[in-house]
Every structure is written in structure tokens, then in C-alpha cells.
Design a protein around this motif. Structure first.
Motif: not given
Length: 896
Positions: A194-196, A339-346, A352-355
Motif C-alpha cells: 500500500k502506498p504510505q 522531504e515528504p515521500y510516498e512509497n509502497n510498503i508491504g 495489517e502490520a507493516a512487514i
RNA sequence: GGGCGGUUAGCUCAGUGGUAGAGCGGCUGGUUUACACCCAGUAGGUCGGGGGUUCGAAACCCUCACCGCCCACCA
């Protein structure tokens, strides 16, 4: 004959019939039967689960298929059961224990915890089975299975041993997906990205060989800096080529890191410099392998930082540590900017915890039969509906990775592997500190492992891990069947499932079938788990969002059953479920399903009020009213259309066809028209009309039965169509309408109905209440119409209907064109201007249509190239339109 | 970055080459002896934009836009 109650009460009828069906053993499959088999295995719901709309959709479809097959005289096995759902159930029970007893599983210990799971299961599990029964599902409950049945467990373990012996299962230290909340490894499929919203931190790494000079590194994870073992740049990056082979100082836990060159670096990203953290990132791990970098792990299994060398961070949760690390770096002047940054996190599918990507020793399966699995779908030995899922399936198989099958949860099938007691067992959790990545490919010394179901002897201890739940589900298609059932019912006919488990379950079941060959021969076609796969759509809410507990947008199907009846829910849902597309749920649609059930009930009541029905209704072709011929012809068309739709699993079309035929063609038109006979004095004609009703009702009940099993069963017996349950009644056949004049009759009926609509429209436009009996005059040259005057009159609710050849059109008599001629509404208070306007409006419409048709016919290419029938149709239309227009014109001129 | 779906009436959706449809909602009328969970009537659409193929396109082809899903190691 029993009198039908005034209103239909699903709450009373549905449970009654379900209980009777169970009592009669109607759903039980006879494996020794000589009938053609039809089989479905249910996608086993989780034992902790409760019914959702998704289940309703899925299981209604299966029930429709099963019930239809039973009516077709097939031996039906719909095999139900449940899934033990390792992580899901363990989480649910832990939550319950925490809430009710204030204890964790660790407080209880493994054995006691497992005892509690079984207790919990007895008390709270399997609710969904009772809910499926309320939905009317015709599963063979005597064969209900569970992925945690003793012999199922044994089968799973046998499969593990078998695959191990074949060299397909191995133990290895590799990069896996770690769920810090559930504290277990997961397969790639269980991780959803999911983008985070996060930050990109620019950190300065001082160059060892050039003090005072810095490399800038952009990272999203400053808390893992202590685990950096290199800094990498692209080999051709001019900015940094000089530095390759030199070193940089790690800013936290100061240490020299080699500056390496690797093709995986994107010079465009950030500063073009990557900090390489082999222990905590999959890509970094691979870079590490290529450059033989050491691996430093700075995370505890629960996601807290494990780095005593940096006390400020040690013990902090990774997300806390991230902020803290940034502060720390900032304090030392090493953080350039953020810098603010959006990336994909598993994220874990379940918790529903971040992998965390993590190096760990786990069990893996190298998938067998992937090429074969691809081939059986490509060759359509297994057919997917809709077919476009074949691509998704192929894409997965073509890029398939080894499957991490071990889980560090207690609830599940214990891995049948044994280690000498002297050796400490790692339980999958890696505590690797400074291991060389190159070593990780080597598995634990195989000699010290024994893979077998029973303990070798007292000197051995079993692997504490359990197997991925899907490692048991993939055997579901045949491990649920005993030898005899398998012989009769495997491969199964069709699998009905949601597309989101195409990889988890569908693909793996195909692989299992091909690998373990449970069929009657070694031939591929005997070993595939199913012939067809029907993928349902996903049910979304009105705004198009996925149904979820957290959003609270998922209605409880049980409430819907209480409100609308199971039949209403089933029919309503099926009517709006386009094959293979997502469904936007709206309760209104279920209300319509309920309304349809009521309509059916009332139509049956109406029939029943006029005497008993024939058990095996027959009609006499010669004495049929034209309206009867019409409705029977439409019934035949409906039967054909339904047959075709079923072949392609287009359930919404089946439902819609039945809905339209029954409500519109039968109730609105035929029954209303037949009232002439029903309330008339002519006994033979009355009998004929009632017989037609019986034929239609009996057919419709049977066609509808798979969708609405309860109400159709109730009506079937109340109307006396059979002494036996409708469940095994043969599907209706088309009625032989060998009448040579059928086409002519049907045309006449259509003309009559059009005339009625025109007349009703005149009434409405003249603002005459629909209950007021007015006089109509129909000018027509059609000689056969005289016979139908009473019916037309009834449909128009006319006080009087005269047939004439001519009538002078005045403002008092609004007129409309119909295929039969002109229809006039005789009213007293006419308005010349209004009538002229009305006529002109109608003329304009007609002229427009005429222009279109004329244009086409004047086009030479059209006349030359279009099919003759189409051209002829246009010619006829032109003729009709011109005539009608001329009459309208004359009428308009007559007003002056 | 690849792949797949979708875009048709206010809403939810049918409609794969020949006069644009249904249900709901709207409006009008109706306690017509099965049904107001009903009946009758009615308004409402340049079928996402552009191009092409065809005598003819909502449908087939190309392209663009937007929405959604899946897969992929850009920190």
C-alpha cells in the motif's frame, strides 16, 4: 387443496422446508449411484468466520448449480467444510483470551493454548455453517470436513514428507516477509503493498579516504543505518566513479563501509547513492550477496530495534526509532534535509502490520508441475469464467517463486520434521548477527534433520513451526473425499470462488491435483481438481468501497434474511451480480428480490382461487387463445435463453430473464388478458386459460427453484404440481407449439398490446383517471379483432369498445395510431388546440423516424449490402410509418 | 514500469453490427374482486473524448482521458 394464506411469510416457510429437506436426506450424495455425477467442493470458510455478503453470493451460486443439477437428474455432491485458518484463528483466540482471561498464549504455553483453541472452537466456532443453512444451502452436511480433521492432518503431513523426499521441500536461510505483529513468516502472496506517506531522509556519510568530504544518501529508513554494510552507486555514475572501492563512515555505530558499484542502483533516484542494508531489504540483500557483504540484523522479531551500541534507539519500536534516528543524525549535523515521500510498503494481509523483510531460516517449497498447471488452463481442460483470469493466472505461474510454507504460529499443522535434542532449534527466527550472506544459500546440515510423521525416538524433538494454512487447503478438492466418493466425484465439476484467492488457492489446487494424482488414472484430465472455475465479483458498497469490518459498510446477511427472506436475498443479489465484475451493493436490490417473491406468491394465489391445478398440466394447442400462444412462445424463448446463460455462468441473466418473463409477460399481460376467460362463462375456454397458467406456473417454479428454493417448494406443493418435492422435478421442457399460424398470431397479439398501450396513453393524456370507464373506438381493417374485443376492452379498462371502419375525428376524440389502425378515446370535454398539439407532437416523432428509415433506403450501399431481411424490415417500417403519418395528417386537418 | 477491468438515463446496471433498454428514484393518475412489496402512464441518454473500419458502430480497431484492481526490489 390448501388455501393459500394472504401474504407470504418467509420466516415461517424457509426454516420449515430446510428442516424437511435435511430430514429427507435430500442433499446427501450417493457415491454408488449410477447417475451422472455433479460435484462442487465449497471454498471452506474460516472456522472463526461469520457469514458475509461475499459468502452469500458465492454460496448462492454454488447452491443454484447444485440444485439445478439435482433437477437434471444428476447425482450431486456439494461438499461442505471449514478451514482451520492458522494465523486468523490463533489471532482471534488470543484476542478472546486477552479480553476474557487476561492471558497471552505465552502465559499458557503451547499445549495449553492449543487446548484452549479447541475449546473455543467447540463453543464459538462454526457459526457460519448454521448461517449457510439459513441461506438454504443444499450441502451434504453428512460429509462436512475440516482441515483439522485427524485424517486430513495426516494427509497434509504425508504430502510434506512426500515433497521433502522428492527434494521439492527444503529448509533454507533466506529473505522472507516477517510479520512483527503475528511474529511469523508469510508468503509473498500474504503481503499486500500500500502506498504510505513517509519521508526521504538525506544523510551524510563521510568519506574515509577524504576526511571532510561527504557522500549524501537518501533513505526512508534511517533507523536501519546501524545495519548498513556498504554504500552503493551505479558503476557508470560520473559523480561517484572515483569513489568506488573507497570507504564511507557509517554515521551510527561508526564503522568503515565499502563503497561498491552495482547495476541495481538508479542514478536518478535521490542522490544516486544507496545505503546497503542486507538484513532489512530484499534488494539490498541481493546486492549484499553480489558483493559478499556481511549481514547485520538490528531488529527484534517484534519490530523493536536491537542495537545496544546505540542506547538511544535500542528497544524502541521501529517507527519510533525512525524519528529518533533522524533527530540523532540531525543533532550530529549529518541530516541534510527531510522531504515528504510516498512509497509502497508491504502489509500483512491478516494483522495489517507493516512487514519487515528479514533473513530467516524457513521451509520452502519449490513448486512442482508449474508448466503442466499452465498447460491445462491454456488448453482449456480447466475453463475459467470469465476467461480473462487466465492471464492473471498465467502471469503468476510464469514468475512463480518458491513458497515459504513455515509459520511461527502454534495453531496449524505441525511440520513433520525432527531434530536431535542436543541441537538448539531456531524456530525460524533468525538471530543472525554477522553472518556472511554467501553462506545463507546453504541450508542447515540436512543430516541432522529427519522428515517423517512419527518421532524417530526420544532423542528427537519436533520442529516447532506449523504450515501455512494454504498448504492444507490446496488438498481440499480431493482430501475431503473418501475413496468411494473420489471415484465418483473427482475431478469436481466446478469451483466457485472469488478472484482474490486465485493464487492462494485455485492455482495451488491445480498444482496439487497434477502432482498427487488423486484421480482414477494417471491421465491429466482425471487429476485436475475441477473442470470449470467460476470467479465471482467482489461486493462493494454504494460508494464502490470494499466491504470491510473497519469501515462498517458491510451489512449482516442475517439481518437481510430476517427482513427480506433468504429467497429474496438470493434472488436480489443474483439479479445484480454480473459475471466477473464487481458488484455495488444496494439494499434496494434485495428489496426487489423480496418483492419478486411476493409477486410470485400472489400470482400463485390468483391461480389457486380459480380451482385446483392439474398435477401434470397439459394444453391443447387448438383451443389456445392468441394471448396464450404468445405467453407460451415467450416461455419457450425464456427457457432457451436461460439454458444458454447457464452454460456461461451468467446467473444475472438467468435471473433477469425469469424476472422479466414472469412479471411482464405473464402477470402484466397474459394474466390480465386471460381474465376475460377466467371470469367468463365459457367453460372450455376458462379451462384452457387455467391450464396455460398451470403450465407456466409449473415451469416458472421449476426454473426459479435453484434461485429461490423455499418459496418454490412451498408453492409447488400447495398448488399440487407434485406430491414429491420440487427438488427432483425435471426441468420444464419447451411447449410444442406446432401451430402453423403461430407467427401470425404473435404478430396480432403484439398489435393488440401496442393498441392497448396507445389507448392507455390517450387516457392519461386526457387526464382521465385510470379507474374511470370510458368509451373507446378502434378503427381497423383487421377482421380477426372482433373476437378480442372483450380482452382489449378489459386491458383498456374501457366502458365500451366499438370496432368501426370510419370515424370522424373531432376535438372530442383524441386519436392515436396503432399497428391495428386508429384508436379513439370518446370523451366529452375535448379541447381542439390541445388535441392538435398532441397530434402534431406525434407526427413530429413519426416524421423523425420516417426520415431515418427513408435515409437508409435511399442509400444504395445499404440496399445492396445489408442483409435482405434487414432491408425488407426497413421497407415495411417505411410503409407503416407513411400510412400512419398520412392518417395523423388527415386527422389533424379534420380538426379545422 | 507491466497487465487486467470499467466509463450507457439522477442511481445501480443490461445490451458484441441493423429503430438505445430494465429496475430503483422523479412526476401524473389509480382502494379496476392476486398483489400498494401493487397497477397504469410519463419525463429523462450527442452510449467518457478523438480518429478509423463498415452501407450501418454503444458494440470491432487505434488513440487519449479518468476510475478501480492485480503484478513488479527504485532506496
Amino acid at each position: 387443496m390448501a388455501e393459500l394464506p394472504k401474504t407470504y411469510d418467509p420466516a415461517a416457510v424457509e426454516p420449515k422446508w430446510y428442516a424437511r429437506w435435511l430430514e429427507a436426506g435430500a442433499f446427501e450424495a450417493d457415491a454408488s449411484s449410477s447417475k451422472t455425477p455433479f460435484s462442487i467442493v465449497i471454498p471452506p470458510p474460516n472456522i472463526t468466520g461469520t457469514l458475509t455478503l461475499g459468502h452469500v453470493l458465492n454460496n448462492t451460486i454454488q447452491d443454484i448449480l447444485a440444485r439445478r443439477a439435482r433437477m437434471q437428474g444428476r447425482e450431486v455432491l456439494w461438499l461442505p467444510g471449514m478451514d482451520h485458518a492458522g494465523i486468523g484463528t490463533q489471532t482471534a483466540v488470543e484476542k478472546w483470551l486477552r479480553k476474557n482471561e487476561g492471558v497471552t498464549r505465552h502465559d499458557l504455553g503451547r499445549d495449553e493454548f492449543l487446548r484452549r483453541v479447541l475449546q473455543w472452537q467447540d463453543k464459538h466456532g462454526g457459526i457460519i455453517i448454521e448461517q449457510l443453512k439459513r441461506l438454504g444451502c443444499s450441502c451434504d452436511w453428512s460429509r462436512q470436513r475440516y482441515t483439522f480433521d485427524a485424517d486430513y492432518i495426516r494427509a497434509v503431513q504425508n504430502v510434506f514428507v512426500d515433497l521433502y523426499d522428492k527434494g521439492l521441500i527444503y529448509r533454507g536461510r533466506r529473505m522472507i516477509n516477517w510479520d512483527p505483529a503475528a511474529q511469523t513468516a508469510l508468503s509473498d502472496e500474504e503481503v499486500i503493498s500500500k502506498p504510505q506517506q513517509g519521508n526521504l531522509y538525506y544523510v551524510r556519510y563521510e568519506i574515509v579516504e577524504a576526511p571532510g568530504k561527504f557522500l549524501e544518501v537518501a533513505t526512508t529508513r534511517p533507523e536501519t543505518i546501524m545495519a548498513d554494510t556498504a554504500v552503493a552507486v551505479h558503476p557508470t555514475d560520473k559523480r561517484y566513479v572515483d569513489l568506488i572501492g573507497k570507504h564511507a563512515w557509517r554515521p551510527l555505530v561508526r564503522e568503515k563501509l565499502p563503497i561498491v558499484a552495482d547495476d541495481a542502483i538508479d542514478p536518478e533516484f535521490g542522490t544516486g547513492v544507496l545505503k546497503v542494508t542486507p538484513a532489512h531489504d530484499k534488494a539490498d540483500f541481493e546486492i549484499g550477496q553480489r558483493h559478499k557483504l556481511p549481514i547485520v540484523d538490528v531488529l527484534h522479531p517484534d519490530g523493536r530495534i536491537n542495537c545496544p551500541a546505540v542506547p538511544e534507539l535500542d528497544g524502541l519500536d521501529r517507527f519510533e526509532a525512525r524519528k529518533k534516528a533522524a533527530e540523532l543524525l540531525k543533532g550530529r549535523g549529518l541530516l541534510l534535509k527531510t522531504e515528504p515521500y510516498e512509497n509502497n510498503i508491504g502489509f500483512s494481509d491478516r494483522s495489517e502490520a507493516a512487514i519487515e523483510p528479514r533473513i530467516s531460516e524457513q521451509w520452502f517449497l519449490r513448486y512442482p508441475k508449474t508448466k503442466e498447471a499452465l498447460a491445462v488452463v491454456r488448453a482449456h481442460l480447466i475453463r475459467f469464467f470469465p476467461a480473462h483470469w487466465e492471464k492473471v493466472y498465467a502471469q503468476w505461474l510464469e514468475n512463480i517463486q518458491d513458497w515459504c510454507i513455515s509459520r511461527q504460529v502454534w495453531w496449524g499443522h505441525r511440520i513433520p520434521a525432527w531434530y536431535p535434542k542436543s541441537r538448539s532449534v531456531e524456530a525460524g527466527v533468525s538471530s543472525a548477527k554477522q553472518k556472511n550472506a554467501a553462506d545463507t544459500a546453504a541450508t542447515t546440515e540436512e543430516k541432522s534433520i529427519r522428515v517423517q510423521i512419527e518421532s524417530p525416538d526420544e532423542g528427537w524433538t519436533q520442529d516447532p513451526d506449523t504450515l501455512d494454512t494454504w498448504f492444507s487447503s490446496w488438498l481440499w478438492a480431493y482430501e475431503t473425499m473418501d475413496e468411494e466418493a473420489r471415484k465418483k466425484f473427482y475431478p469436481t465439476s466446478v469451483l466457485v470462488t472469488a478472484p482474490d484467492i486465485i493464487f492462494f488457492w485455485v492455482a495451488r489446487m491445480i498444482i496439487a491435483g497434477l502432482e498427487f494424482k488423486p484421480g482414477q488414472s494417471d491421465r491429466v484430465e482425471d487429476n485436475i481438481p475441477f473442470h470449470d472455475v467460476f470467479f465471482t465479483g467482489l461486493i462493494r458498497d454504494k460508494q464502490g468501497r470494499k466491504m470491510s469490518k473497519s469501515l462498517g459498510n458491510s451489512p449482516d446477511p442475517l439481518d437481510l434474511i430476517d427482513k427480506y427472506g433468504a429467497d429474496g436475498l438470493r434472488f436480489g443479489l443474483m439479479r445484480i451480480a454480473p459475471s466477473g465484475q464487481d458488484i455495488r451493493f444496494d439494499e434496494k436490490q434485495i428489496e426487489e428480490g423480496r418483492n419478486f417473491a411476493t409477486k410470485l406468491w400472489n400470482a400463485a394465489r390468483f391461480r389457486q382461487m380459480h380451482g385446483p391445478s392439474a398435477a401434470a398440466p397439459k394444453i391443447n394447442n387448438r383451443s389456445l387463445a392468441i394471448f396464450a400462444s404468445e405467453v407460451l412462445a415467450r416461455l419457450n424463448e425464456t427457457i432457451d435463453a436461460i439454458e444458454v446463460a447457464y452454460c456461461e455462468y451468467r446467473f444475472n441473466e438467468v435471473a433477469q430473464r425469469l424476472y422479466d418473463f414472469f412479471w411482464r409477460d405473464y402477470c402484466d399481460w397474459f394474466v390480465e388478458a386471460a381474465k376475460t376467460e377466467i371470469f367468463g362463462e365459457d367453460e372450455p375456454r376458462k379451462k384452457s386459460a387455467l391450464a396455460v397458467m398451470d403450465v407456466v406456473l409449473s415451469a416458472v417454479l421449476r426454473l426459479l427453484h435453484p434461485f429461490m428454493p423455499h418459496i418454490t417448494e412451498e408453492l409447488w406443493l400447495l398448488l399440487g404440481f407434485g406430491e414429491q418435492s420440487i427438488q427432483f422435478a425435471l426441468p420444464p421442457e419447451k411447449i410444442a407449439l406446432e401451430d402453423v399460424d403461430l407467427a401470425k398470431k404473435r404478430k396480432l397479439v403484439t398489435a393488440v398490446y401496442d393498441t392497448v398501450q396507445a389507448g392507455r396513453n390517450l387516457r392519461a393524456e386526457a387526464k382521465i383517471p385510470s379507474n374511470k370507464k370510458e368509451r373507446f373506438v378502434l378503427c381497423t381493417a383487421n377482421a380477426e379483432i372482433a373476437k378480442e374485443v372483450p380482452t382489449i376492452s378489459r386491458l383498456l379498462n374501457a366502458g365500451q369498445l366499438d370496432i368501426a371502419t370510419h370515424i370522424r375525428h373531432t376535438a372530442d376524440t383524441p386519436m392515436a395510431m396503432t399497428p391495428l389502425g386508429e384508436i379513439f378515446l370518446i370523451v366529452t370535454a375535448g379541447d381542439k388546440t390541445a388535441e392538435r398539439e398532441r397530434l402534431e407532437k406525434e407526427m413530429a416523432k413519426l416524421e423523425e423516424e420516417l426520415r431515418t428509415v427513408k435515409g437508409k433506403l435511399e442509400n444504395k450501399s445499404f440496399v445492396d449490402r445489408a442483409p435482405a431481411a434487414v432491408v425488407e424490415e426497413h421497407r415495411q417500417r417505411q410503409k407503416d410509418f407513411s400510412e400512419q403519418l398520412a392518417k395523423l395528417k388527415a386527422a389533424r386537418d379534420g380538426l379545422n
